[in-house]
Design an enzyme around this catalytic site. Structure first.
Site, PDB file in Angstrom:
ATOM      1  N   ASP A 183     -20.125 -65.351  20.788  1.00 25.17           N
ATOM      2  CA  ASP A 183     -21.335 -65.631  20.802  1.00 25.17           C
ATOM      3  C   ASP A 183     -22.110 -66.486  21.914  1.00 25.17           C
ATOM      4  O   ASP A 183     -21.343 -67.432  22.381  1.00 25.17           O
ATOM      5  CB  ASP A 183     -21.530 -66.494  19.313  1.00 25.17           C
ATOM      6  CG  ASP A 183     -22.966 -67.020  19.128  1.00 25.17           C
ATOM      7  OD1 ASP A 183     -23.700 -65.867  18.902  1.00 25.17           O
ATOM      8  OD2 ASP A 183     -23.309 -68.071  19.153  1.00 25.17           O
ATOM      9  N   GLU A 237     -21.416 -62.151  24.314  1.00 23.10           N
ATOM     10  CA  GLU A 237     -22.946 -62.022  24.241  1.00 23.10           C
ATOM     11  C   GLU A 237     -23.657 -63.068  25.455  1.00 23.10           C
ATOM     12  O   GLU A 237     -23.132 -64.285  25.353  1.00 23.10           O
ATOM     13  CB  GLU A 237     -23.514 -62.478  22.984  1.00 23.10           C
ATOM     14  CG  GLU A 237     -24.960 -62.648  22.831  1.00 23.10           C
ATOM     15  CD  GLU A 237     -25.613 -63.380  21.780  1.00 23.10           C
ATOM     16  OE1 GLU A 237     -26.815 -63.274  21.537  1.00 23.10           O
ATOM     17  OE2 GLU A 237     -24.844 -64.229  21.431  1.00 23.10           O
TER      18      GLU A 237
END
Length: 560
Positions: free
Chosen positions: A254, A285
C-alpha cells in the site's frame, strides 16, 4: 527462532516481545498464571512456559501494570484491545499457484463487502465464478486486524493477525487453499507505511515509529533511525510469515510513496528480496511515477515486480466522464490516453498543474508486465464521497469502451469487484472505531476532504457497499470475452504497438490484432484489413478493409 510473537513448541510456548522502553515485562496467560520475562541487551523479552498451548489467551503486563495485547499476535478473537490467542501454524496447504507476471489478470476484492456474509467462508463460494470469469489472481484488501467489524483494512494495527470478523486465521488459510485448488493465486494487500489510530500499543514499547516522518493516516514505521534494525526485522518477518504460514502467492504494498527510508538499502528492496527468495511476487502502489521502484538492482532499482499506474485510470476516467476536479485537472484529453498507452506514465517528467511541479520520470524500455492498470479500484470509487462506480457516471457503451481499453492494454489488468457485471451499489469509505474523538474526526474529515455525506461509522453505509450480485449478463459476457481475446491474441508483456487517433477515436495495432475505439460518432481512416473478433455493438463490419468509415460510439477488435 522468529523474533516476534509466540512460538508453539512440543513442550509449551515461547513468548517474545521487543520492548526496549520497558524494564520489566510479564506475560499473563488466562487460567494459567503470570510469568516473568527475561530482557536481553536489544530490549527483547522472552520466556518459555511449559503448561501453555494452542487456544490459550494472553496479554503482556508492562512496568506500569498496564496489560496489552501482543503487537505480533497471531489472532485477536476479541478485537484490537482484547487478549491475544495462541494458534497453530500447521496447515495442510496445497502447492502455491506460482503465477507468472505474464499470466496475471487480477481481481481486487474486499472480503467484508464481497458477499452478504462478508467472510472468507462465503467468499469461497464465489471462487468458481472468478475462475470462470478468467482472472488468474485475487488481490485481497488488507486482512490485518483492525478496530471493530467494518473497515477497508488500512486501519490495521496487528500485522500478524487475521481479522476476526472475516473468520480469522483458519478461514483465511482455507480460502487460500481453495483458491489454489482452482488455480487462482492470492495476492495479499499489506500496509507498511502506517498503522491505524486505534489499538496501537507499540508506542509504549519501543521506537517502532518514526519521529521524523508522518503520514496523513497515522504513525509511520521507523525504517532508518535509532532502533530501526528491529523495526525492519518486524516488517520483513511479517512478509515471510504470510508466505510460510498462509502460503500467499504475492503482495500488494500500500502507498509506498508514504514509506520514507533513507537507509543505504531501502526497505522496498529488502521486501522484494524476501518475496523473491520464495519465488513470489510483489506489486507496489505508488503515485510517484518513479520507475526506480520496479527497476532491477543493476539499475539502482528496488526490484519490485510491478507498480500501479494511476495515470492510466485518470486519463480514461477524465476523458469519459468530463470530470476535472482534484487530480483530474491534469487530465481529460484523448492525448493522455494515447500517451499512457505509449509511455505508461502521462506525467513522466512534465509539469503537473495539480501538483504545481514537474512530476514523474520516463520508464524507458521496461516491459508491460511491470505495470498494473484499472479503470476502477477501491480508492478511485470509495474516495469519491458518493461512492459511485463508473457505470453510474457514464453510458453503457462508454463503459464497454473503458473496459476494453484496459483489459486489452499492454499492461496487467486489475478488475475491481463487481465491475465485471456492472455492479451499481456504491462503495463507500466505512469504519468501526470506538473512540468518540476519533469517530468525530473521521466523520468531519471525510465530509471535508471527500464530500462523503453518508456516515462512515454507520452499519448502513457498510451494508450499502456490499455487492448486490444483480448481474448484467451482457457486461459479464463482454468481460469474459475480452479476457479470452487478451489471452489468445496479445503477446504478454509486449509494449510493441502503434496508434492512430483523432479527436474522438483511437486505433491500437498489436502484432496480431487491432482495436478501433470510437468515443463519439466519427469519420476515421482505417489503414489495416481484418476480420471481426469481438465488438461492443453490431455496427462494425465483419470484415474491414483499408478506407474511410463513419462509425458510432463503440469498439471492435479485428484480427489482421
Amino acid at each position: 527462532m522468529t523474533s516476534f510473537g509466540p512460538k508453539v513448541e512440543d513442550n509449551g510456548v515461547t513468548f517474545t516481545l521487543w520492548a526496549p522502553y520497558q524494564k520489566d515485562v510479564k506475560v499473563k496467560v488466562l487460567g494459567k498464571g503470570v510469568y516473568e520475562m527475561e530482557r536481553d541487551d536489544l530490549g527483547y523479552f522472552r520466556v518459555h512456559v511449559n503448561n501453555v498451548s494452542v487456544g490459550d489467551r494472553y496479554k503482556f503486563i508492562l512496568d506500569n501494570k498496564m496489560e496489552i495485547p501482543d503487537p505480533a499476535s497471531r489472532y485477536q478473537p476479541e478485537g484490537v484491545h482484547g487478549y491475544s490467542e495462541i494458534i497453530s501454524a500447521n496447515y495442510d496447504f496445497l502447492p502455491s499457484s506460482r503465477v507468472k507476471m505474464n499470466d496475471l489478470i487480477i481481481y481486487e476484492l474486499h472480503v467484508g463487502t464481497f458477499t452478504k456474509e462478508g467472510t472468507f467462508e462465503s467468499a469461497i463460494g464465489k471462487l468458481d465464478y472468478l475462475k470462470e470469469l478468467g482472472v488468474t489472481a485475487i488481490e485481497v484488501m488488507p486482512v490485518a486486524q483492525f478496530p471493530g467489524k467494518r473497515d477497508w483494512g488500512y486501519d490495521g494495527v496487528y500485522l500478524y493477525a487475521v481479522q476476526n470478523s472475516y473468520g480469522g486465521p483458519l478461514s483465511f488459510k482455507k480460502f487460500i487453499n481453495e483458491a489454489h485448488r482452482r488455480g487462482l493465486a492470492v495476492i495479499l494487500d499489506v500496509v507498511y507505511n502506517h498503522v491505524g489510530p486505534e489499538g496501537n500499543y507499540m508506542t509504549l514499547l519501543g521506537p517502532y515509529f518514526s519521529s521524523k516522518y508522518s503520514t496523513p493516516w497515522g504513525l509511520t514505521f521507523n525504517f532508518d533511525d535509532s532502533g530501526s534494525d528491529e523495526v525492519r526485522k518486524f516488517v520483513l518477518e511479517n512478509v515471510e510469515f504470510w508466505i510460510k504460514d498462509y502460503n500467499v502467492d504475492g503482495f500488494r504494498l500500500d502507498a509506498v510513496h508514504a514509506i520514507i527510508d533513507n537507509s543505504p538499502k531501502h526497505i522496498l528492496e529488502d521486501i522484494a528480496d524476501v518475496v523473491h527468495k520464495y519465488e513470489r511476487i510483489v506489486i507496489a502502489e505508488s503515485d510517484l511515477n518513479d520507475p526506480r521502484i520496479i527497476n532491477p538492482k543493476e539499475k539502482c532499482g528496488y526490484n519490485n515486480d510491478a507498480q500501479w499506474v494511476d495515470d492510466f485510470h485518470h486519463s480514461v476516467h477524465a476523458f469519459l466522464t468530463g470530470e476535472r476536479s482534484g487530480y483530474y485537472a491534469d487530465f481529460g484529453s484523448i492525448d493522455d490516453i494515447v500517451k499512457s498507452y505509449r509511455d505508461v506514465f502521462v506525467y513522466d517528467g512534465k509539469y503537473s498543474k495539480f501538483r504545481k511541479k514537474t512530476h514523474g520520470k520516463p520508464v524507458k524500455d521496461l516491459d508491460g508486465c511491470k505495470f498494473v492498470v484499472y479503470v476502477q479500484d477501491h480508492d478511485q470509487v470509495g474516495n469519491r464521497g458518493d461512492g459511485k462506480r463508473l457505470i453510474e457516471l457514464i453510458d453503457k457503451e462508454s463503459y464497454k469502451i473503458a473496459s476494453a481499453l484496459y483489459l486489452l492494454s499492454p499492461y496487467i489488468p486489475m478488475i475491481f469487484m463487481g465491475e465485471e457485471y456492472a455492479e451499481k451499489n456504491p462503495f463507500y469509505y466505512f469504519s468501526d472505531f470506538s473512540d468518540p474523538k476519533l469517530i468525530q474526526g473521521v466523520r468531519e474529515g471525510r465530509r471535508r476532504d471527500n464530500g462523503q455525506t453518508t456516515d462512515p461509522q454507520s452499519e448502513e453505509t457498510f451494508n450499502a457497499s456490499k455487492l448486490s450480485w444483480n448481474i448484467n449478463e451482457e457486461i459479464l459476457s463482454l468481460y469474459k470475452n475480452l479476457i479470452k481475446v487478451r489471452r489468445e491474441y496479445l503477446t504478454p508483456c509486449s509494449r510493441n504497438l502503434s496508434i492512430d487517433y483523432g479527436n474522438s477515436w483511437i486505433i491500437v495495432k498489436y502484432e496480431r490484432i487491432f482495436i478501433i475505439y470510437v468515443f463519439s460518432e466519427s469519420t476515421l481512416k482505417v489503414n489495416y484489413t481484418g476480420n471481426l473478433v469481438l465488438s461492443s455493438s453490431h455496427q462494425f463490419p465483419r470484415e474491414i478493409k483499408e478506407g474511410v468509415y463513419t462509425l458510432s460510439k463503440g469498439f471492435a477488435v479485428y484480427k489482421h
